[in-house]
Design a protein around this motif. Structure first.
Motif, PDB file in Angstrom:
ATOM      1  N   TYR A  16     -23.974 -74.046 -73.442  1.00 54.00           N
ATOM      2  CA  TYR A  16     -24.321 -73.293 -75.059  1.00 54.00           C
ATOM      3  C   TYR A  16     -23.780 -74.102 -75.600  1.00 54.00           C
ATOM      4  O   TYR A  16     -22.208 -73.942 -75.568  1.00 54.00           O
ATOM      5  CB  TYR A  16     -23.212 -72.004 -74.175  1.00 54.00           C
ATOM      6  CG  TYR A  16     -24.313 -71.036 -73.034  1.00 54.00           C
ATOM      7  CD1 TYR A  16     -25.376 -71.346 -72.705  1.00 54.00           C
ATOM      8  CD2 TYR A  16     -23.094 -71.687 -71.294  1.00 54.00           C
ATOM      9  CE1 TYR A  16     -26.129 -70.296 -71.312  1.00 54.00           C
ATOM     10  CE2 TYR A  16     -23.902 -70.822 -70.519  1.00 54.00           C
ATOM     11  CZ  TYR A  16     -25.296 -69.554 -70.388  1.00 54.00           C
ATOM     12  OH  TYR A  16     -25.912 -69.385 -69.302  1.00 54.00           O
ATOM     13  N   ALA A  21     -21.712 -75.048 -68.812  1.00 53.46           N
ATOM     14  CA  ALA A  21     -21.136 -74.419 -68.580  1.00 53.46           C
ATOM     15  C   ALA A  21     -22.153 -74.572 -66.600  1.00 53.46           C
ATOM     16  O   ALA A  21     -21.354 -74.156 -65.871  1.00 53.46           O
ATOM     17  CB  ALA A  21     -22.023 -72.693 -69.025  1.00 53.46           C
ATOM     18  N   SER A  40     -15.575 -67.574 -58.971  1.00 50.39           N
ATOM     19  CA  SER A  40     -14.749 -67.079 -59.501  1.00 50.39           C
ATOM     20  C   SER A  40     -15.448 -66.539 -60.933  1.00 50.39           C
ATOM     21  O   SER A  40     -15.711 -67.344 -60.861  1.00 50.39           O
ATOM     22  CB  SER A  40     -13.421 -67.753 -60.077  1.00 50.39           C
ATOM     23  OG  SER A  40     -13.352 -68.368 -59.966  1.00 50.39           O
ATOM     24  N   ASN A  41     -15.564 -65.823 -60.996  1.00 49.68           N
ATOM     25  CA  ASN A  41     -15.846 -65.503 -62.439  1.00 49.68           C
ATOM     26  C   ASN A  41     -15.770 -66.396 -63.989  1.00 49.68           C
ATOM     27  O   ASN A  41     -14.464 -67.467 -64.251  1.00 49.68           O
ATOM     28  CB  ASN A  41     -14.237 -64.231 -63.544  1.00 49.68           C
ATOM     29  CG  ASN A  41     -15.233 -63.511 -64.334  1.00 49.68           C
ATOM     30  OD1 ASN A  41     -16.647 -63.386 -64.962  1.00 49.68           O
ATOM     31  ND2 ASN A  41     -14.996 -61.672 -64.097  1.00 49.68           N
ATOM     32  N   GLY A  42     -16.877 -67.166 -64.070  1.00 51.09           N
ATOM     33  CA  GLY A  42     -16.850 -67.510 -64.696  1.00 51.09           C
ATOM     34  C   GLY A  42     -17.291 -68.896 -65.094  1.00 51.09           C
ATOM     35  O   GLY A  42     -17.260 -70.154 -66.129  1.00 51.09           O
ATOM     36  N   ALA A  43     -17.357 -68.980 -63.335  1.00 48.12           N
ATOM     37  CA  ALA A  43     -17.626 -70.610 -62.920  1.00 48.12           C
ATOM     38  C   ALA A  43     -18.237 -71.163 -62.785  1.00 48.12           C
ATOM     39  O   ALA A  43     -18.984 -72.445 -63.105  1.00 48.12           O
ATOM     40  CB  ALA A  43     -17.662 -70.123 -61.090  1.00 48.12           C
ATOM     41  N   GLY A  44     -20.025 -70.317 -63.773  1.00 42.78           N
ATOM     42  CA  GLY A  44     -21.288 -70.921 -63.821  1.00 42.78           C
ATOM     43  C   GLY A  44     -22.488 -70.212 -63.154  1.00 42.78           C
ATOM     44  O   GLY A  44     -23.801 -71.211 -62.790  1.00 42.78           O
ATOM     45  N   LYS A  45     -22.037 -69.456 -61.604  1.00 40.99           N
ATOM     46  CA  LYS A  45     -22.790 -69.331 -61.209  1.00 40.99           C
ATOM     47  C   LYS A  45     -24.208 -68.954 -61.412  1.00 40.99           C
ATOM     48  O   LYS A  45     -25.490 -68.376 -61.739  1.00 40.99           O
ATOM     49  CB  LYS A  45     -22.299 -67.958 -60.200  1.00 40.99           C
ATOM     50  CG  LYS A  45     -21.228 -68.926 -58.638  1.00 40.99           C
ATOM     51  CD  LYS A  45     -20.222 -67.461 -58.339  1.00 40.99           C
ATOM     52  CE  LYS A  45     -19.701 -65.899 -58.377  1.00 40.99           C
ATOM     53  NZ  LYS A  45     -19.215 -66.495 -60.170  1.00 40.99           N
ATOM     54  N   THR A  46     -24.299 -68.017 -61.958  1.00 45.01           N
ATOM     55  CA  THR A  46     -25.026 -66.459 -63.226  1.00 45.01           C
ATOM     56  C   THR A  46     -25.798 -67.985 -64.229  1.00 45.01           C
ATOM     57  O   THR A  46     -27.204 -67.712 -64.101  1.00 45.01           O
ATOM     58  CB  THR A  46     -24.591 -65.844 -63.855  1.00 45.01           C
ATOM     59  OG1 THR A  46     -23.917 -64.634 -62.827  1.00 45.01           O
ATOM     60  CG2 THR A  46     -25.331 -64.806 -64.899  1.00 45.01           C
ATOM     61  N   SER A  47     -25.029 -68.503 -64.542  1.00 44.45           N
ATOM     62  CA  SER A  47     -25.822 -69.476 -65.272  1.00 44.45           C
ATOM     63  C   SER A  47     -27.319 -70.403 -64.459  1.00 44.45           C
ATOM     64  O   SER A  47     -27.642 -71.090 -64.957  1.00 44.45           O
ATOM     65  CB  SER A  47     -25.193 -70.147 -65.724  1.00 44.45           C
ATOM     66  OG  SER A  47     -23.863 -69.525 -67.671  1.00 44.45           O
ATOM     67  N   GLU A  88     -28.202 -59.878 -62.158  1.00 41.62           N
ATOM     68  CA  GLU A  88     -27.137 -58.959 -61.835  1.00 41.62           C
ATOM     69  C   GLU A  88     -27.139 -57.829 -62.918  1.00 41.62           C
ATOM     70  O   GLU A  88     -27.713 -57.891 -63.964  1.00 41.62           O
ATOM     71  CB  GLU A  88     -25.849 -59.902 -62.927  1.00 41.62           C
ATOM     72  CG  GLU A  88     -24.589 -59.586 -62.421  1.00 41.62           C
ATOM     73  CD  GLU A  88     -23.699 -60.666 -63.122  1.00 41.62           C
ATOM     74  OE1 GLU A  88     -23.582 -61.235 -63.938  1.00 41.62           O
ATOM     75  OE2 GLU A  88     -22.017 -60.363 -62.636  1.00 41.62           O
ATOM     76  N   GLU A 165     -24.976 -61.310 -57.349  1.00 38.41           N
ATOM     77  CA  GLU A 165     -24.158 -60.717 -57.104  1.00 38.41           C
ATOM     78  C   GLU A 165     -24.476 -59.263 -56.608  1.00 38.41           C
ATOM     79  O   GLU A 165     -24.261 -58.120 -57.352  1.00 38.41           O
ATOM     80  CB  GLU A 165     -23.656 -60.223 -58.728  1.00 38.41           C
ATOM     81  CG  GLU A 165     -23.003 -61.212 -59.262  1.00 38.41           C
ATOM     82  CD  GLU A 165     -21.125 -61.293 -58.479  1.00 38.41           C
ATOM     83  OE1 GLU A 165     -20.843 -60.592 -58.112  1.00 38.41           O
ATOM     84  OE2 GLU A 165     -20.748 -62.466 -59.127  1.00 38.41           O
ATOM     85  N   GLN A 197     -19.399 -63.647 -56.329  1.00 44.57           N
ATOM     86  CA  GLN A 197     -18.298 -62.813 -56.441  1.00 44.57           C
ATOM     87  C   GLN A 197     -16.981 -63.503 -54.916  1.00 44.57           C
ATOM     88  O   GLN A 197     -16.134 -63.922 -54.464  1.00 44.57           O
ATOM     89  CB  GLN A 197     -16.602 -63.213 -57.117  1.00 44.57           C
ATOM     90  CG  GLN A 197     -17.307 -62.866 -58.811  1.00 44.57           C
ATOM     91  CD  GLN A 197     -16.519 -62.715 -59.588  1.00 44.57           C
ATOM     92  OE1 GLN A 197     -15.652 -62.252 -59.393  1.00 44.57           O
ATOM     93  NE2 GLN A 197     -17.257 -62.039 -60.652  1.00 44.57           N
TER      94      GLN A 197
END
Ligand code: ATP
Length: 239
Positions: A16, A21, A40-47, A88, A165, A197
């Protein structure tokens, strides 16, 4: 087919702007297999999931499903190639009935008889959706909307289902319910890629997992191995 329908991903990278990411992620999912990605939050899973779907640009990455090169397929055509996606936050159409939402999931299929069979199958998996089929989707509880989102993705008869998620905001009882469904879908031969998560939940329904940290795969192994790893237990299971 069997092994020919496997998802294979190598060197998947997302930036990005100047921020990386997702960094050179590799994974594979065979039919009837379920792979988890925890972190965890922001680790890059959704991306990672969005990059697989073509919803965010990839800096690099080779993605195949069987003989199909998915890296050349646009996001809106993914469903035609057998890839289902449950984003999500569910994103059902709140003003449309439950059944209309489900039928929209089958938009790319033309044969009406098959759609009727698939609808019946989805209603068997989620009886509550049959009971509420005439209600506006927006009037369902969060858990019921999550079931609807999964059901809608199944209406396209995917070979592979990506879930982001699915446990978010659900009660423990509903989480159990969704897990049972995922196990059943896997046993029917569907490949699952589950981003969560909630590590405990993920280990319960997957055979293999990746642990993402700061965009990279920090650990990988069988879910059994990871669930017994000291570091995973401390950081992700809170033990
Ligand atoms: P979450 O559990 O919150 O979904 P995640 O593991 O899925 O977290 P991502 O949402 O993939 O993580 O985010 C990975 C990194 O990329 C984070 O640092 C996030 O801030 C950043 N990021 C995500 N989306 C964008 C975007 N559209 N533009 C810029 N940065 C983004």
């Amino acid at each position: 087919g069997t092994g020919t329908d496997s998802l294979a991903v190598t060197d998947l990278t997302v930036h990005y702007g100047g921020v990386c990411a997702v960094r050179s992620v590799a994974l594979s999912v065979a039919p009837g297999e379920s792979m988890g990605i925890i972190g965890s939050n922001g680790a890059g899973k959704t991306s990672t999931l969005k990059a697989l779907m073509g919803l965010v640009p990839r800096s690099s990455g080779r993605i195949t499903l069987g003989d199909t090169d998915l890296s050349k397929v646009r996001a809106r055509d993914m469903v035609r190639h057998g890839v289902g996606y449950v984003p999500e936050g569910r994103h059902v159409f709140p003003g449309l009935s439950v059944e209309k939402n489900l039928l929209l999931g089958a938009y790319c299929r033309s044969w009406k008889g098959e759609t009727r069979d698939t609808l019946a199958h989805v209603y068997d998996l989620f009886p509550i959706l049959r009971d509420f089929r005439g209600r506006a989707a927006g009037d369902l509880s969060g858990g019921q909307q999550q079931m609807l989102a999964i059901g809608r993705a199944l209406m396209s008869r995917p070979r592979l289902l990506l879930l982001d998620e699915p446990s978010m905001g659900l009660s423990p009882k509903l989480i159990e319910n969704v897990l049972d469904i995922l196990v059943r879908l896997r046993s029917e031969g569907l490949g699952l890629l589950l981003v969560e998560q909630n590590a405990k939940l993920t280990f319960g329904v997957t055979s293999h997992c990746l642990v993402m940290e700061n965009g990279s795969v920090a650990m990988s192994g069988t879910s059994e191995e990871l669930a017994h790893d000291e570091r995973v237990r401390q950081i992700y299971l809170g033990l």
